[in-house]
Design an enzyme around this catalytic site. Structure first.
Site, PDB file in Angstrom:
ATOM      1  N   SER A 127       0.775  -1.059   0.036  1.00  0.00           N
ATOM      2  CA  SER A 127      -0.105  -0.040  -0.139  1.00  0.00           C
ATOM      3  C   SER A 127       0.941   1.160   0.032  1.00  0.00           C
ATOM      4  O   SER A 127       2.014   1.314   0.619  1.00  0.00           O
ATOM      5  CB  SER A 127      -0.908   0.131   1.215  1.00  0.00           C
ATOM      6  OG  SER A 127      -1.574   1.119   1.541  1.00  0.00           O
ATOM      7  N   HIS A 296     -13.738  -3.306  -2.459  1.00  0.00           N
ATOM      8  CA  HIS A 296     -12.716  -2.812  -1.276  1.00  0.00           C
ATOM      9  C   HIS A 296     -13.245  -3.304  -0.289  1.00  0.00           C
ATOM     10  O   HIS A 296     -13.137  -2.850   1.014  1.00  0.00           O
ATOM     11  CB  HIS A 296     -12.880  -1.380  -1.305  1.00  0.00           C
ATOM     12  CG  HIS A 296     -11.772  -0.787  -0.555  1.00  0.00           C
ATOM     13  ND1 HIS A 296     -10.910  -0.046  -1.669  1.00  0.00           N
ATOM     14  CD2 HIS A 296     -10.854  -0.586   0.290  1.00  0.00           C
ATOM     15  CE1 HIS A 296      -9.761   0.637  -1.042  1.00  0.00           C
ATOM     16  NE2 HIS A 296      -9.679   0.202   0.157  1.00  0.00           N
ATOM     17  N   ASP A 327     -10.653  -9.482  -5.556  1.00  0.00           N
ATOM     18  CA  ASP A 327     -10.619  -9.636  -4.071  1.00  0.00           C
ATOM     19  C   ASP A 327     -11.799  -9.096  -3.478  1.00  0.00           C
ATOM     20  O   ASP A 327     -12.787  -8.716  -4.032  1.00  0.00           O
ATOM     21  CB  ASP A 327      -9.450  -8.750  -3.563  1.00  0.00           C
ATOM     22  CG  ASP A 327      -9.851  -7.231  -3.562  1.00  0.00           C
ATOM     23  OD1 ASP A 327     -11.004  -6.852  -3.628  1.00  0.00           O
ATOM     24  OD2 ASP A 327      -8.653  -6.528  -3.306  1.00  0.00           O
ATOM     25  N   ARG A 331     -12.085 -16.173   2.136  1.00  0.00           N
ATOM     26  CA  ARG A 331     -11.751 -16.358   3.424  1.00  0.00           C
ATOM     27  C   ARG A 331     -11.014 -17.829   3.581  1.00  0.00           C
ATOM     28  O   ARG A 331     -10.771 -18.305   4.621  1.00  0.00           O
ATOM     29  CB  ARG A 331     -13.278 -16.601   4.237  1.00  0.00           C
ATOM     30  CG  ARG A 331     -13.756 -15.318   4.318  1.00  0.00           C
ATOM     31  CD  ARG A 331     -13.085 -14.130   5.184  1.00  0.00           C
ATOM     32  NE  ARG A 331     -13.511 -12.806   5.546  1.00  0.00           N
ATOM     33  CZ  ARG A 331     -13.188 -11.874   5.051  1.00  0.00           C
ATOM     34  NH1 ARG A 331     -12.382 -11.991   4.003  1.00  0.00           N
ATOM     35  NH2 ARG A 331     -13.827 -10.698   5.204  1.00  0.00           N
ATOM     36  N   ARG A 351      -8.041  -8.898   5.001  1.00  0.00           N
ATOM     37  CA  ARG A 351      -8.100  -9.263   6.314  1.00  0.00           C
ATOM     38  C   ARG A 351      -7.508 -10.802   6.788  1.00  0.00           C
ATOM     39  O   ARG A 351      -7.050 -10.592   7.745  1.00  0.00           O
ATOM     40  CB  ARG A 351      -9.747  -9.184   6.675  1.00  0.00           C
ATOM     41  CG  ARG A 351     -10.209  -7.890   6.509  1.00  0.00           C
ATOM     42  CD  ARG A 351     -11.787  -7.794   6.902  1.00  0.00           C
ATOM     43  NE  ARG A 351     -12.582  -6.611   6.665  1.00  0.00           N
ATOM     44  CZ  ARG A 351     -12.995  -6.391   5.319  1.00  0.00           C
ATOM     45  NH1 ARG A 351     -12.836  -6.921   4.598  1.00  0.00           N
ATOM     46  NH2 ARG A 351     -13.521  -5.197   5.648  1.00  0.00           N
TER      47      ARG A 351
HETATM   48  C1  LIG Z   1      -6.643  -2.779   7.178  1.00  0.00           C
HETATM   49  C2  LIG Z   1      -6.745  -2.623   5.835  1.00  0.00           C
HETATM   50  C3  LIG Z   1      -6.388  -1.636   4.965  1.00  0.00           C
HETATM   51  C4  LIG Z   1      -6.359  -1.403   3.458  1.00  0.00           C
HETATM   52  N1  LIG Z   1      -5.627  -0.682   3.050  1.00  0.00           N
HETATM   53  C5  LIG Z   1      -5.569  -0.342   1.765  1.00  0.00           C
HETATM   54  C6  LIG Z   1      -5.121   0.544   1.079  1.00  0.00           C
HETATM   55  O1  LIG Z   1      -4.193   1.080   1.462  1.00  0.00           O
HETATM   56  N2  LIG Z   1      -5.226   0.372  -0.428  1.00  0.00           N
HETATM   57  C7  LIG Z   1      -6.014  -0.348  -1.079  1.00  0.00           C
HETATM   58  O2  LIG Z   1      -5.967  -0.225  -2.562  1.00  0.00           O
HETATM   59  N3  LIG Z   1      -6.936  -0.927  -0.479  1.00  0.00           N
HETATM   60  C8  LIG Z   1      -6.722  -1.347   0.924  1.00  0.00           C
HETATM   61  N4  LIG Z   1      -7.647  -1.979   1.416  1.00  0.00           N
HETATM   62  C9  LIG Z   1      -8.321  -2.887   0.828  1.00  0.00           C
HETATM   63  C10 LIG Z   1      -7.705  -4.327   0.470  1.00  0.00           C
HETATM   64  O3  LIG Z   1      -6.422  -4.044  -0.635  1.00  0.00           O
HETATM   65  C11 LIG Z   1      -8.588  -5.413  -0.269  1.00  0.00           C
HETATM   66  O4  LIG Z   1      -9.298  -4.722  -1.396  1.00  0.00           O
HETATM   67  C12 LIG Z   1      -9.628  -5.953   0.866  1.00  0.00           C
HETATM   68  O5  LIG Z   1      -9.177  -6.128   2.146  1.00  0.00           O
HETATM   69  C13 LIG Z   1     -10.025  -7.353   0.137  1.00  0.00           C
HETATM   70  O6  LIG Z   1     -11.139  -7.725   1.134  1.00  0.00           O
HETATM   71  P1  LIG Z   1     -11.109  -8.904   2.259  1.00  0.00           P
HETATM   72  O7  LIG Z   1     -10.259  -7.913   3.621  1.00  0.00           O
HETATM   73  O8  LIG Z   1     -12.463  -9.155   2.588  1.00  0.00           O
HETATM   74  O9  LIG Z   1     -10.111  -9.991   1.814  1.00  0.00           O
HETATM   75  C14 LIG Z   1      -7.446  -2.292   2.877  1.00  0.00           C
HETATM   76  C15 LIG Z   1      -7.905  -3.288   3.796  1.00  0.00           C
HETATM   77  C16 LIG Z   1      -7.679  -3.484   4.961  1.00  0.00           C
HETATM   78  C17 LIG Z   1      -8.568  -4.717   5.662  1.00  0.00           C
END
Ligand SMILES: Cc1cc2nc3c(=O)[nH]c(=O)nc-3n(C[C@H](O)[C@H](O)[C@H](O)COP(=O)(O)O)c2cc1C
Length: 402
Positions: A127, A296, A327, A331, A351
């Site tokens: 990120s 997201h 994405d 899980r 996550r």
């Molecule tokens: C704690 C956290 C921080 C995240 N930060 C970013 C980020 O900085 N940039 C981004 O494109 N997506 C970010 N995401 C989204 C993830 O890249 C991804 O799209 C998402 O977590 C996928 O879903 P899942 O958590 O159900 O696997 C973040 C997700 C989480 C949980």
């Protein structure tokens, strides 16, 4: 102390050791529960998130249950799990998604994720809001690293970041286009992470943090942990989280900006946050090499559809022109198999690995990735499919329109 771990299903070549804590992770849910107990509530809520009422988060996870796997009998072969993403070989079709702010969760943060992801033979997407600089992450990485870009408001401002990322050796730029405003959150603690400029704001963390002394001690000792090294003041110093998030006031570009950014980057471009066939085609038109079908993780538009339900139409819209990743809501290994059968080249998990990091550090991330690999292997054996390249819709039954 490390011990060899045992679990219900082991891959034939799985021999490395993991710590006792990591050993306790046997699923995403285990990692989630361990993280919930280990992190102050405000930090846990930041990871779990979910926008508004959490509808998109719920439905995005549940969508995987709507797809059934159709097994074939009489095939008993070790399945091939390897594939490539933008030409880079991965040992199984799972990447670690960009997750900003995870140095708050574990001081080894993105550097630990780089080591664990590389050891698992796959790709880390780092990120923009990383707690370690791209240079430090590249020094820890043993596999390819893609860099996720939050658009800083103009191509000119993005230029410095892009040059730095390229010089450091990132293999692709992943541009997130799905969050034009700050994500709305409703649950009491959410969105109130103490990033503020004053220690008064940080005091909000105190009542919770005191009950998590282990986390608190590591947080307090990690002196650089509240900095965002990809953002610099004019004097070259890294910005604090608060200043960095302000610097990202405009988070998403227009399609014209994307085309301009692509020229400036002049390398493999992935567009993250596509949900419709139209946008998938626009991504192709601006020269993207891959798209990530994503809502997201249910963190943006609460009434957005599950990304899995939109995957098929995005795949159909782009054909073989670009690679399609997915994405949100993944899980377990069977979720990965379903997404690949619906046309994804690979998935990103968010996550799952962030919770594993909170639960057991680098070894936790390694363990969850091993679990995914083992689960995919097991599922492939059960459905009688010899390789992820052969997975297609004939192995699933999905709701109409998916
Ligand atoms: C704690 C956290 C921080 C995240 N930060 C970013 C980020 O900085 N940039 C981004 O494109 N997506 C970010 N995401 C989204 C993830 O890249 C991804 O799209 C998402 O977590 C996928 O879903 P899942 O958590 O159900 O696997 C973040 C997700 C989480 C949980």
């Amino acid at each position: 102390m490390t011990v060899r771990y045992m679990r219900y299903y082991r891959l034939p070549d799985e021999e490395h050791s993991v710590s006792r804590r990591a050993q306790r992770i046997e699923s995403h849910d285990d990692a989630h529960e361990m993280a919930r107990r280990r992190l102050p509530r405000i930090v846990y809520e930041f990871v779990e998130g979910g926008s508004e009422r959490g509808r998109a988060l719920r439905s995005t996870v549940e969508a995987f249950d709507e797809v059934e796997l159709i097994p074939r009998m009489g095939i008993f072969e070790q399945p091939e799990l390897g594939t490539t993403v933008l030409g880079h070989p991965v040992s199984f079709p799972v990447l670690t998604a960009p997750a900003g702010g995870i140095r708050l969760i574990d001081p080894a943060g993105e550097a630990a994720v780089a080591r664990a992801t590389g050891a698992a033979g796959t790709i880390q997407v780092l990120s923009t809001m990383t707690g370690f600089s791209i240079e430090d992450v590249m020094a820890s990485a043993t596999g390819p690293v893609f860099f996720q870009l939050w658009y800083p408001g103009s191509v000119e401002r993005a230029g410095e970041l892009i040059d730095r990322v390229k010089a450091a050796g990132a293999s692709a730029l992943v541009l997130t286009i799905d969050s034009p405003i700050r994500i709305p959150r409703e649950r009491s603690y959410r969105g109130r992470l103490p990033l503020g400029p004053t220690s008064v704001r940080r005091l909000r963390l105190a009542p919770d943090a005191i009950r998590r002394p282990r986390w608190l001690a590591r947080y307090a000792l990690d002196r650089d942990g509240r900095q965002m090294p990809m953002f610099r003041h004019e004097n070259g110093e890294a910005m604090a989280m608060w200043d960095a998030s302000k610097a990202l006031a405009a988070r998403t570009p227009t399609w014209d900006d994307v085309a301009e950014l692509h020229d400036r980057w002049n390398g493999p471009l992935v567009i993250k946050g596509v949900l419709t066939a139209d946008d998938a085609r626009r991504a192709v038109a601006v020269g993207a090499d891959a798209i990530v079908v994503s809502n997201h993780g249910g963190n943006f538009l609460d009434s957005a559809p599950p990304s899995l339900s939109m995957l098929g139409q995005c795949v159909d819209a782009v054909g073989d022109d670009v690679e399609v990743l997915l994405d949100s809501g993944v899980r377990r290994g069977s979720d990965v198999v379903k997404a690949v059968a619906l046309g994804a080249r690979a998935v990103l998990i968010g996550r799952s690995y962030v919770y594993a990091l909170a639960a057991a550090g680098e070894e936790g991330v390694r363990k969850i990735l091993d679990l995914y690999r083992g689960d995919i292997h097991k599922t492939m054996m059960c459905i009688g499919c010899r390789s992820v390249a052969e997975l297609d819709r004939s192995y699933i039954r999905a709701p109409k329109g998916w």
